[in-house]
Design a protein around this motif. Structure first.
Motif, PDB file in Angstrom:
ATOM      1  N   LEU A 169      26.514 -42.130  -5.971  1.00 29.61           N
ATOM      2  CA  LEU A 169      26.052 -41.361  -7.122  1.00 29.61           C
ATOM      3  C   LEU A 169      27.178 -41.289  -8.144  1.00 29.61           C
ATOM      4  O   LEU A 169      28.292 -40.853  -7.829  1.00 29.61           O
ATOM      5  CB  LEU A 169      25.645 -39.944  -6.701  1.00 29.61           C
ATOM      6  N   SER A 170      26.892 -41.716  -9.347  1.00 33.87           N
ATOM      7  CA  SER A 170      27.895 -41.684 -10.416  1.00 33.87           C
ATOM      8  C   SER A 170      27.500 -40.767 -11.565  1.00 33.87           C
ATOM      9  O   SER A 170      28.298 -40.570 -12.486  1.00 33.87           O
ATOM     10  CB  SER A 170      28.133 -43.100 -10.951  1.00 33.87           C
ATOM     11  N   ASN A 171      26.266 -40.228 -11.522  1.00 35.60           N
ATOM     12  CA  ASN A 171      25.796 -39.359 -12.592  1.00 35.60           C
ATOM     13  C   ASN A 171      25.406 -37.996 -12.007  1.00 35.60           C
ATOM     14  O   ASN A 171      24.340 -37.853 -11.410  1.00 35.60           O
ATOM     15  CB  ASN A 171      24.580 -39.976 -13.297  1.00 35.60           C
ATOM     16  N   PRO A 172      26.257 -36.976 -12.164  1.00 39.15           N
ATOM     17  CA  PRO A 172      25.872 -35.641 -11.692  1.00 39.15           C
ATOM     18  C   PRO A 172      24.737 -35.081 -12.542  1.00 39.15           C
ATOM     19  O   PRO A 172      24.520 -35.494 -13.677  1.00 39.15           O
ATOM     20  CB  PRO A 172      27.164 -34.828 -11.872  1.00 39.15           C
ATOM     21  N   VAL A 173      23.998 -34.134 -12.003  1.00 44.55           N
ATOM     22  CA  VAL A 173      22.873 -33.556 -12.734  1.00 44.55           C
ATOM     23  C   VAL A 173      23.359 -32.620 -13.831  1.00 44.55           C
ATOM     24  O   VAL A 173      22.630 -32.335 -14.784  1.00 44.55           O
ATOM     25  CB  VAL A 173      21.929 -32.800 -11.775  1.00 44.55           C
ATOM     26  N   LYS A 174      24.602 -32.125 -13.725  1.00 39.64           N
ATOM     27  CA  LYS A 174      25.146 -31.229 -14.733  1.00 39.64           C
ATOM     28  C   LYS A 174      26.665 -31.295 -14.696  1.00 39.64           C
ATOM     29  O   LYS A 174      27.258 -31.387 -13.613  1.00 39.64           O
ATOM     30  CB  LYS A 174      24.691 -29.783 -14.469  1.00 39.64           C
ATOM     31  N   ILE A 175      27.290 -31.271 -15.875  1.00 39.65           N
ATOM     32  CA  ILE A 175      28.744 -31.219 -15.993  1.00 39.65           C
ATOM     33  C   ILE A 175      29.100 -29.959 -16.768  1.00 39.65           C
ATOM     34  O   ILE A 175      28.630 -29.751 -17.888  1.00 39.65           O
ATOM     35  CB  ILE A 175      29.309 -32.468 -16.692  1.00 39.65           C
ATOM     36  N   LEU A 176      29.931 -29.096 -16.166  1.00 38.94           N
ATOM     37  CA  LEU A 176      30.370 -27.862 -16.809  1.00 38.94           C
ATOM     38  C   LEU A 176      31.788 -28.077 -17.332  1.00 38.94           C
ATOM     39  O   LEU A 176      32.753 -28.111 -16.564  1.00 38.94           O
ATOM     40  CB  LEU A 176      30.339 -26.698 -15.818  1.00 38.94           C
ATOM     41  N   ASP A 177      31.896 -28.241 -18.654  1.00 38.50           N
ATOM     42  CA  ASP A 177      33.206 -28.451 -19.298  1.00 38.50           C
ATOM     43  C   ASP A 177      33.573 -27.160 -20.037  1.00 38.50           C
ATOM     44  O   ASP A 177      33.527 -27.085 -21.268  1.00 38.50           O
ATOM     45  CB  ASP A 177      33.120 -29.633 -20.257  1.00 38.50           C
ATOM     46  N   LEU A 178      33.936 -26.133 -19.275  1.00 39.62           N
ATOM     47  CA  LEU A 178      34.138 -24.793 -19.825  1.00 39.62           C
ATOM     48  C   LEU A 178      35.548 -24.263 -19.597  1.00 39.62           C
ATOM     49  O   LEU A 178      35.835 -23.123 -19.974  1.00 39.62           O
ATOM     50  CB  LEU A 178      33.139 -23.816 -19.180  1.00 39.62           C
ATOM     51  N   HIS A 179      36.417 -25.064 -18.993  1.00 38.20           N
ATOM     52  CA  HIS A 179      37.759 -24.591 -18.650  1.00 38.20           C
ATOM     53  C   HIS A 179      38.814 -25.401 -19.409  1.00 38.20           C
ATOM     54  O   HIS A 179      38.599 -26.574 -19.743  1.00 38.20           O
ATOM     55  CB  HIS A 179      37.994 -24.688 -17.143  1.00 38.20           C
ATOM     56  N   LYS A 180      39.941 -24.734 -19.611  1.00 38.35           N
ATOM     57  CA  LYS A 180      41.052 -25.357 -20.343  1.00 38.35           C
ATOM     58  C   LYS A 180      42.192 -25.762 -19.427  1.00 38.35           C
ATOM     59  O   LYS A 180      43.193 -26.301 -19.904  1.00 38.35           O
ATOM     60  CB  LYS A 180      41.577 -24.383 -21.409  1.00 38.35           C
ATOM     61  N   ASP A 181      42.057 -25.485 -18.142  1.00 40.65           N
ATOM     62  CA  ASP A 181      43.103 -25.833 -17.184  1.00 40.65           C
ATOM     63  C   ASP A 181      42.458 -26.059 -15.818  1.00 40.65           C
ATOM     64  O   ASP A 181      41.234 -26.019 -15.680  1.00 40.65           O
ATOM     65  CB  ASP A 181      44.160 -24.726 -17.130  1.00 40.65           C
TER      66      ASP A 181
END
Length: 524
Positions: A169-181
């Motif tokens: 699997l190379s495509n997750p159902v959701k990506i959470l890009d909410l963090h800075k570190d």
């Protein structure tokens, strides 16, 4: 004027820790030398998994839980990663599936054979490729089957749906890009609708993972957070970290208002990270320090002072990592309410430590074993992804009350019957899945069995007079016969009490089944 201290009434005031004997430990285990702040150990009722030191890549051991004693130096390993393994987690709904993440930026899912390992396992059943840097944390969803969260040093959290036949699997159902570190910790609430994270930027975030938005964020300068934990259904968060003066500290937060902590408590001046563990059944909090030999435990209350110190388990052997046994794997006959597995690298030892409530009676103690989370998912992956929330399915730990083992395979989609009737009510009935109809029939069978037991109990009570069977023996005439009748009466009372307790457990299970069926019917 004398001072009287304020005492609390608690069933867990005298809980104590008991370390296993040497023959019940796992000896000669090559525990990893990694400095990553993680548990490095995962346990379920069948296996214990330990991240190990390995040349030419990362590996971990999977040992049957009853195979204690010295480990063979050539014992087979799970060694399919190209970099050091940083985290491992057992599937909560399948005791033979484990996930691992590594410095090679991959997450892999492994199927463990039911028999003893005879050779190294190098081929996973699924491989998740999405992160661009090493993956430090993985977490299974607590109520939905085959949903896995992973976070890496690319500052992203990825949600994976494993309910598919694809091996890569190379495509997750959701990506959470909410963090800075870098994300240091992840924790779910009871139904898995919210995710709490601790980040290296010292912030705590409460996230709606499906919507991908931050609901609450804490930026409290005097508490540098390292781990965060949801406290069951209390609506509170607990975090561990360090204070402004570099003292190790725990803090309690309201999950709906993270502006200021409800309380802070400094523990000591050591440098090892603190791992918190919460038992929602007993409302007890355990705090384990990396590099410490002790385990502190508290009782959580919804009102002030919130955190009530109970006791501390002390040991001269420092732990590098820690694993915990799920509730369904505990020894209820010994009044065991929690079990740790300490990784002691200085001796190559994995030592079980049981937390025990001292009780004289050897019978099942229902007051310290409420209904607990079972090994069956409450939702399918697709249901959760489409916005459905549901609490975990609960089971009783009473011996003989029902199966508490997990499914040995991935869940299949539910088959639906074809509709044939034109009326609305008949059409709704035809759309009920086969599994739900089977559950309804099981509930009906359990009701019939309960009615039979009640009828038998009434007949038994009619036959009994003053504790003995009037059809089998006459009333006692001597003192010795009277004593014998008295003992027989006590035994009969104990047996009837056990029968009544079993009936109460069956009633609770039927109520849970009916609630689950009603929830499923409302969603149709």
């Amino acid at each position: 004027m004398s001072w009287h201290p304020l005492y609390r009434s608690s069933k867990f005031r005298h809980v104590y820790g008991k370390a296993a004997n040497k023959d019940k430990c796992y000896d000669c285990v090559p525990i990893t030398l990694s400095v990553h702040d993680n548990h490095f150990c995962a346990v379920n009722p069948h296996f214990i998994a330990v991240v190990t030191e390995c040349a030419g890549g990362g590996a971990f051991l999977v040992i049957p839980i009853h195979q204690t004693g010295k480990l063979d130096p050539h014992y087979p390993k799970i060694c399919g990663h190209k970099g050091n393994v940083l985290d491992i987690k057992w599937n909560p709904f399948n005791d033979f599936v484990i996930a691992s993440c590594s410095e090679d930026a991959t997450v892999k899912i492994w199927d463990i054979p039911k028999h003893f390992l005879t050779r190294n396992i190098t081929s996973p059943i699924k491989e998740l490729l999405g992160h661009t840097r090493r993956v430090g944390l993985i977490e299974w969803h607590p109520t939905a089957g085959n949903i896995l969260f992973s976070s890496g040093y690319d500052y992203k959290i990825m949600i994976w749906n494993l309910d598919t036949e694809k091996a890569v699997l190379s495509n997750p159902v959701k990506i959470l890009d909410l963090h800075k570190d870098v994300i240091l910790s992840m924790s779910f609430n009871t139904d898995g609708s919210l995710l709490a994270t601790a980040c290296r930027d010292r912030n705590i975030r409460v996230i709606d993972p499906r919507a991908g938005v931050v609901l609450q964020e804490a930026n409290y300068k005097s508490h540098r957070v390292s781990k965060v934990l949801f406290l069951g259904s209390m609506g509170k968060l607990l975090s561990t970290g360090t204070s402004r003066w570099n003292n190790r500290q725990i803090a309690l937060w309201d999950q709906n208002d993270l502006s200021v902590p409800l309380m802070e408590e400094d523990l000591d001046g050591s440098s090892g990270i603190l791992f918190p563990f919460y038992d929602s059944d007993t409302h007890m909090l355990y705090v384990v320090g990396k590099g410490d030999g002790n385990i502190r435990y508290y009782e959580i209350s919804p009102e002030k002072p919130y955190l009530n110190y109970l006791m501390e388990y002390r040991s001269p052997l420092p732990q590098k990592g820690i694993g915990i046994m799920p509730k369904r794997g505990l020894e209820v006959s010994a009044c065991e309410i929690f079990r740790f597995y300490k990784l002691i690298p200085t001796k190559g030892l994995v030592q079980p430590v049981s937390m025990i409530v001292p009780r004289r009676s050897e019978s099942y103690q229902e007051d310290i074993y409420p209904l607990t989370t079972g090994a069956q998912p409450a939702l399918t992956a697709q249901e959760w992804l489409h916005g459905v929330n549901k609490g975990p399915l609960l089971v009783s730990l009473r011996p003989g009350s029902g199966a508490v083992n997990s499914l040995p395979q991935f869940l299949e989609p539910e088959p639906f019957l074809k509709t044939a009737a034109p009326s609305h009510s008949q059409d709704w009935g035809e759309r009920i899945p086969l599994e739900k109809r089977q559950r309804q029939s099981e509930v009906q069978d359990s009701r019939n069995q309960l009615n039979v037991e009640e009828t038998w109990l009434k007949k038994e009570q009619m036959r009994l007079s003053n504790g003995f069977d009037i059809f089998e023996c006459p009333p006692p005439k001597t003192e010795n016969e009277l004593l014998q009748m008295f003992y027989r009466q006590q035994e009969e009372i104990r047996r009837l009490r056990e029968l009544v307790n079993q009936r109460d457990i069956q009633i609770k299970q039927l109520d849970l089944e009916l609630k689950n069926i009603c929830k499923d019917a409302d969603m149709c």
